[in-house]
Design a protein around this motif. Structure first.
Motif, short mmCIF file in Angstrom:
data_model
loop_
_atom_site.label_atom_id
_atom_site.label_comp_id
_atom_site.label_asym_id
_atom_site.label_seq_id
_atom_site.Cartn_x
_atom_site.Cartn_y
_atom_site.Cartn_z
N HIS A 22 -4.89 8.80 -6.26
CA HIS A 22 -3.90 7.74 -6.06
C HIS A 22 -3.53 7.59 -4.58
CE1 HIS A 22 -3.26 7.51 -10.41
NE2 HIS A 22 -3.29 8.83 -10.40
N HIS A 23 -3.51 6.35 -4.12
CA HIS A 23 -3.07 6.08 -2.75
C HIS A 23 -1.55 6.11 -2.70
CE1 HIS A 23 -7.01 3.66 -1.90
NE2 HIS A 23 -7.22 4.93 -2.15
N VAL A 24 -1.03 6.44 -1.56
CA VAL A 24 0.41 6.41 -1.33
C VAL A 24 0.69 5.28 -0.35
CG1 VAL A 24 2.43 7.67 -0.50
CG2 VAL A 24 0.64 8.87 -1.77
N SER A 25 1.42 4.27 -0.79
CA SER A 25 1.62 3.07 0.01
C SER A 25 2.65 3.29 1.12
CB SER A 25 2.10 1.92 -0.88
OG SER A 25 3.42 2.15 -1.30
N HIS A 26 2.69 2.34 2.04
CA HIS A 26 3.66 2.33 3.13
C HIS A 26 5.08 2.40 2.58
CE1 HIS A 26 5.56 0.97 6.91
NE2 HIS A 26 6.26 0.14 6.16
N ASP A 27 5.39 1.58 1.57
CA ASP A 27 6.73 1.58 1.00
C ASP A 27 7.07 2.92 0.35
OD1 ASP A 27 7.21 -0.97 1.84
OD2 ASP A 27 6.76 -1.92 -0.09
N THR A 28 6.09 3.52 -0.32
CA THR A 28 6.32 4.81 -0.96
C THR A 28 6.65 5.90 0.05
OG1 THR A 28 4.81 4.23 -2.78
CG2 THR A 28 5.31 6.56 -2.48
N LEU A 29 5.96 5.90 1.18
CA LEU A 29 6.24 6.88 2.22
C LEU A 29 7.68 6.76 2.71
CD1 LEU A 29 2.95 6.70 4.34
CD2 LEU A 29 3.72 8.60 2.90
N HIS A 30 8.15 5.52 2.88
CA HIS A 30 9.54 5.32 3.33
C HIS A 30 10.54 5.68 2.23
CE1 HIS A 30 8.94 3.77 7.36
NE2 HIS A 30 7.93 3.04 6.91
N TYR A 31 10.18 5.42 0.96
CA TYR A 31 11.03 5.86 -0.14
C TYR A 31 11.16 7.38 -0.14
CZ TYR A 31 11.55 1.41 -2.68
OH TYR A 31 11.89 0.14 -3.05
N ASN A 59 -4.41 -13.25 -8.32
CA ASN A 59 -5.05 -11.95 -8.53
C ASN A 59 -4.13 -10.98 -9.24
OD1 ASN A 59 -7.77 -11.99 -7.16
ND2 ASN A 59 -6.50 -12.70 -5.47
N MET A 60 -4.75 -9.97 -9.84
CA MET A 60 -3.99 -8.93 -10.52
C MET A 60 -3.32 -8.00 -9.51
SD MET A 60 -6.46 -7.73 -13.65
CE MET A 60 -7.87 -7.35 -12.61
N TYR A 61 -2.25 -7.38 -9.94
CA TYR A 61 -1.58 -6.35 -9.15
C TYR A 61 -2.29 -5.02 -9.37
CZ TYR A 61 2.08 -3.01 -7.86
OH TYR A 61 2.78 -1.98 -7.30
N PHE A 62 -2.68 -4.36 -8.27
CA PHE A 62 -3.47 -3.14 -8.36
C PHE A 62 -2.63 -1.87 -8.19
CE2 PHE A 62 -6.95 -5.98 -8.15
CZ PHE A 62 -8.07 -5.31 -8.59
N GLY A 63 -1.31 -1.99 -8.21
CA GLY A 63 -0.50 -0.83 -7.95
C GLY A 63 -0.57 -0.49 -6.47
N SER A 64 -0.55 0.79 -6.12
CA SER A 64 -0.65 1.18 -4.71
C SER A 64 -2.09 1.45 -4.31
CB SER A 64 0.20 2.42 -4.46
OG SER A 64 -0.25 3.49 -5.25
N GLY A 65 -3.02 1.29 -5.24
CA GLY A 65 -4.43 1.54 -4.97
C GLY A 65 -4.87 2.92 -5.44
#
Length: 426
Positions: free
Chosen positions: A41-50, A310-316
């Motif tokens: 699972h990728h960790v998105s930019h927003d997740t890092l700030h959360y 397009n579909m939402y892919f989550g954080s990748g």
């Protein structure tokens, strides 16, 4: 309760019906759990700030997003959810993200159950099974569980709110209106843009029922429910920030939405020494007066294409988890989105019914999101409603075709009999 789609098929025998439900839920659970354990699972930019925000909250008692001083950039619903999990799993010694993802699988399955109950209330067992099956394999509903972001929690609260609001409209009780308000408050704390829903929902109720006193009573208790949930957040903002903030103070999504086709270097206005809001307002003024067609197109079909194409892919994640054989997942999304305008129009032909609440919420939230920067993730919370509307109208259309064909076949047989009898006598 009114429905647009009477039953297409005979009522299932109860044991068979229960078995089908259990099999679909087993499939849904397997896909979600298999997804979590079989990809990176990728960790998105927003997740890092959360993550930084939650650790700062737990260790220093400061609630701030992208800052070390208190602010109200984001509502506290998801950060507090994360903080609770961090505490429970001893985040200083264990990675909390896997635990959050497994809890989100539980929320995803609970959302499926709520969708099933809404569909069954509106249109019966056939439609409810279709909604349940489609939702169990719709790829974004699986991929989103891997993202440490607001989508899964917000979707749960939205569908819970709709279920309670429908019950409040049907049974007209203060308790259900209060519970609906609490669910809406929790939704707003998770995704602040949903605050706008309360006004159009109760305008619709008044136009539908034509009972002003009833509408006011239900609205009052819904507001009380919202107030119970939102008041701690509002009071905190008054004490810490010395201002009244009901939702959040984040301006960036609105400002970023003023750049057609996300061209952030178009040089339309001078940004030097100006706040984001000042730049956004100036861009809108210059854009709609000097580049009218470009901005009108961007704020209508341009943003709609970005949001729903397009579909939402989550954080990748890697490798890509194909829920359905390629390209069936994408085709399912496209079919659901393209059929939804027909479903919307069909549901409005007889708008004095519960289904219109779903149509209204999709329309209101779609229009609201046109004001902000468009992202594929914005279609995620609309899809449970779109799937339900599509299934109800789709089954109604199939039923109409079946009745027409049956009548045509019956008339043909009668004609053949009446033609054969004279020949038989001669």
């Amino acid at each position: 309760m009114n429905t647009i789609s009477p039953k297409l098929f005979p009522t299932y025998k109860k044991p068979l019906f229960i078995m089908l439900i259990l099999l679909i839920f087993a499939l849904a659970a397997y896909l979600r759990l298999d997804f979590l354990v079989s990809v990176n699972h990728h960790v998105s930019h927003d997740t890092l700030h959360y993550d930084i925000m939650v650790r700062q909250l737990l260790e220093k008692g400061v609630y701030a997003y992208k800052d070390t001083q208190p602010n109200a950039q984001v509502t506290p619903g998801y950060p507090l959810f994360m903080a609770a999990v961090y505490k429970l799993v001893d985040y200083q010694h264990h990675d909390p993200f896997p635990y959050i993802r497994y809890i989100q699988v539980g929320l995803s399955l609970a959302t499926l159950w709520l969708m099933y109950t809404i569909a069954r209330k509106l249109a019966g067992s056939t439609v409810s099974l279709i909604v349940l099956l489609v939702s169990s394999v719709y790829p974004p509903f699986i991929w989103s569980n891997g993202a440490v972001l607001t989508e899964t929690l917000a979707c749960f609260f939205l569908v819970l709110y709709i279920r309670l609001q429908l019950n409040a409209f049907e049974k007209k009780t203060r308790t259900l209106a209060l519970l609906g308000g609490i669910a809406l408050g929790l939704l707003v704390l998770t995704r602040s843009e949903f605050l706008i829903l309360i006004a159009p929902v109760y305008v619709f109720h008044f136009l539908w029922k034509k009972e002003l006193r009833l509408t006011i009573k239900l609205l009052l208790f819904t507001c009380i429910g919202m107030g119970i949930v939102l008041s701690p957040w509002v009071i905190r903002n008054m004490v810490s920030l010395h201002e009244v903030v009901v939702a959040s103070t984040q301006v960036n999504p609105f400002a970023a939405g003023t750049y057609p086709n996300k061209n952030y270097d178009d040089g339309l206005v001078d940004r030097h020494g100006k706040t984001q809001m000042e730049v956004a307002k100036e861009r809108l003024k210059v854009g709609f007066t000097q580049h009218t067609w470009q901005f009108v197109k961007w704020y209508t079909v341009g943003k709609l294409k970005y949001i729903y194409s397009n579909m939402y892919f989550g954080s990748g994640h890697k490798p890509l988890y194909r829920v359905l054989p390629s390209p069936l997942g994408s085709l399912l999304h496209v079919a659901l989105v393209w059929f939804s305008p027909l479903a919307l129009i069909a549901s409005l032909r007889k708008w004095r019914q519960s289904l219109t609440l779903l149509t209204l919420i999709v329309a209101v939230m779609t229009v609201t999101r046109l004001a902000f920067v468009p992202e594929y993730r914005y279609n995620y919370t609309a899809m449970p409603l779109i799937i339900t509307m599509d299934a109800i109208v789709g089954v109604a259309i199939l039923r109409w075709i079946w009745i027409k064909l049956s009548k045509s076949s019956s008339n043909s047989q009668k004609g053949a009999v009446s033609y054969a009898e004279p020949n038989g006598k001669s």
